[in-house]
Design a protein around this motif. Structure first.
Motif, short mmCIF file in Angstrom:
data_model
loop_
_atom_site.label_atom_id
_atom_site.label_comp_id
_atom_site.label_asym_id
_atom_site.label_seq_id
_atom_site.Cartn_x
_atom_site.Cartn_y
_atom_site.Cartn_z
N CYS A 289 11.12 -8.75 0.96
CA CYS A 289 10.83 -7.38 1.39
C CYS A 289 11.17 -6.38 0.28
O CYS A 289 12.19 -6.48 -0.39
CB CYS A 289 11.63 -7.02 2.64
N GLN A 290 10.29 -5.42 0.12
CA GLN A 290 10.52 -4.29 -0.78
C GLN A 290 10.31 -3.02 0.04
O GLN A 290 9.53 -3.00 0.98
CB GLN A 290 9.52 -4.33 -1.95
N PRO A 291 11.03 -1.96 -0.27
CA PRO A 291 10.82 -0.70 0.46
C PRO A 291 9.35 -0.26 0.33
O PRO A 291 8.83 -0.15 -0.77
CB PRO A 291 11.77 0.29 -0.23
N VAL A 292 8.71 -0.05 1.48
CA VAL A 292 7.29 0.33 1.48
C VAL A 292 7.12 1.55 2.34
O VAL A 292 7.58 1.58 3.49
CB VAL A 292 6.42 -0.82 2.01
N SER A 293 6.49 2.55 1.83
CA SER A 293 6.17 3.73 2.62
C SER A 293 4.91 3.47 3.41
O SER A 293 3.96 2.90 2.90
CB SER A 293 5.99 4.95 1.74
N ARG B 231 -1.71 6.88 2.31
CA ARG B 231 -0.59 5.98 2.54
C ARG B 231 -0.46 4.99 1.39
O ARG B 231 -1.44 4.29 1.05
CB ARG B 231 -0.75 5.23 3.86
N PRO B 232 0.73 4.84 0.82
CA PRO B 232 0.92 3.85 -0.25
C PRO B 232 0.56 2.44 0.18
O PRO B 232 0.04 1.66 -0.61
CB PRO B 232 2.42 3.98 -0.57
N ARG C 276 -5.17 5.17 -0.11
CA ARG C 276 -6.26 5.63 0.75
C ARG C 276 -5.69 6.12 2.07
O ARG C 276 -4.54 5.89 2.39
CB ARG C 276 -7.24 4.48 1.00
N HIS C 277 -6.53 6.80 2.84
CA HIS C 277 -6.09 7.20 4.16
C HIS C 277 -6.73 6.30 5.22
O HIS C 277 -7.68 5.56 4.94
CB HIS C 277 -6.36 8.69 4.44
#
Length: 346
Positions: free
Chosen positions: A341-345, A263-264, A269-270
């Protein structure tokens, strides 16, 4: 009253002077006189008027349906006239104000995002997800997600989980991974059952509920449910049959994939890497948990101090606000405003 009027005629003294001598308010005397002239009792007995039965759930729905704006709620007067004789104007006003405040909080919440500290492992969220399989068979997942690391547990059942089912799953999860400090839930009866509350009390896990009629508040659990459904469908699509005894294996495979997805937001990391390293470290002693409960109790009391409404929903709102303030102060999450806010995956 007749005696005063007769005395006035006999001695040519004004009624106002007579009322002053008798220590009776002149306005009250005139009001009593008008009532007598209408054939009504001059003085009404003290105390509340008789009221009919009142369905508070229905009133809550009617209040919810009103048009709530920033500082006013349109339609309150009309609703009061409909309910007149069953609820006081003050009580209805308190209900309207509470709902209006919740609506404002929802609008503010929609304009912000919470960034959870991945290493905190102090807050989990839970919710129930129903999935319909090919052929109409249904299964239910009880999602448990650590909000910081996104680590997810999701025991499943071929029926709607009961309070006893959820309590057993929570107990097993807390025993295996260590108990979080907080558990966020929705308002479903099975998640707030006595069995669940007993398990939370045994592990000193502090519950707090989402606002009613506002699913985005428990958005992390909602997101986990979407990921679980997508993953489970990926594993089972194309199968001609899915025996009941095989469902747990596919469910475990789905959760394993989810917890090992990079995950970004976790810096590539996961969830398993982040959670397994921090979960036990974040487990607090019983003494510390008692201290937190005491702090929250004081904070919730302060939130209630300025408002006379003390119904169950208002108490839950005060408790939820206290929990949020404590978590933000402890660095468990950070509030990000729209301009930040910034686009976050995820």
């Amino acid at each position: 009253m007749i005696t005063l009027s007769q005395y006035q005629m006999d001695h040519r003294v004004s009624l106002r002077r007579l009322c002053e001598a008798a220590h009776v308010g002149y306005g009250s005397f005139l009001r009593w006189k008008r009532r007598r002239n209408r054939g009504s009792p001059a003085v009404l007995e003290p105390g509340p008027r008789p009221v009919g039965p009142l369905d508070m759930a229905a009133v809550e729905q009617q209040v919810e349906a009103l048009h709530h704006v920033k500082c006013r709620t349109h339609g309150t007067g009309t609703l009061y006239q409909q309910l007149r004789g069953t609820i006081s104007r003050r009580r209805l006003g308190q209900m309207v104000k509470r709902v209006r405040d919740e609506k404002k909080a929802e609008r503010r919440a929609a304009q912000r995002r919470l960034e959870w500290n991945p290493s905190s492992a102090k807050v989990w969220a839970t919710d129930t997800k129903e999935i319909t399989l090919a052929g109409g068979r249904r299964i239910w997942f009880q999602t448990l997600r650590d909000l910081g690391s996104r680590y997810t547990l999701a025991p499943c059942a071929p029926h709607t989980p009961t309070g006893r089912d959820i309590a057993a799953w929570l107990d097993a999860a807390f025993t295996q991974h260590g108990a979080p400090l907080f558990l966020r839930m929705d308002n479903a009866a099975n998640q707030n059952s006595p069995e669940v509350m007993d398990v939370l009390a045994q592990h000193w896990v502090i519950p707090f509920n989402s606002p009613p009629h506002y699913p985005p508040y428990n958005g992390a659990a909602e997101q986990a449910q979407r990921e679980i459904q997508d993953g489970f469908e990926d594993w089972t699509t194309g199968l001609d049959t899915l025996p009941l005894e095989h469902i747990p294996a596919y469910a475990n495979a789905t959760i394993n994939d989810l917890n090992h997805k990079k995950r970004p937001i976790l810096d590539g990391r996961h969830a398993c890497q982040v959670f397994t390293r921090n979960a036990r470290r974040a487990t607090l002693s019983r003494v510390k948990r008692k201290e937190v409960v005491q702090q929250l109790t004081v904070m919730a009391a302060l939130f209630l101090e300025d408002n006379a409404a003390q119904d169950r929903q208002h108490l839950r709102t005060a408790w939820r606000r206290a929990v949020e303030c404590w978590l933000e102060a402890d660095g468990v999450f950070r509030v990000v405003r729209p301009e930040e806010c910034q686009p976050v995956s995820t």
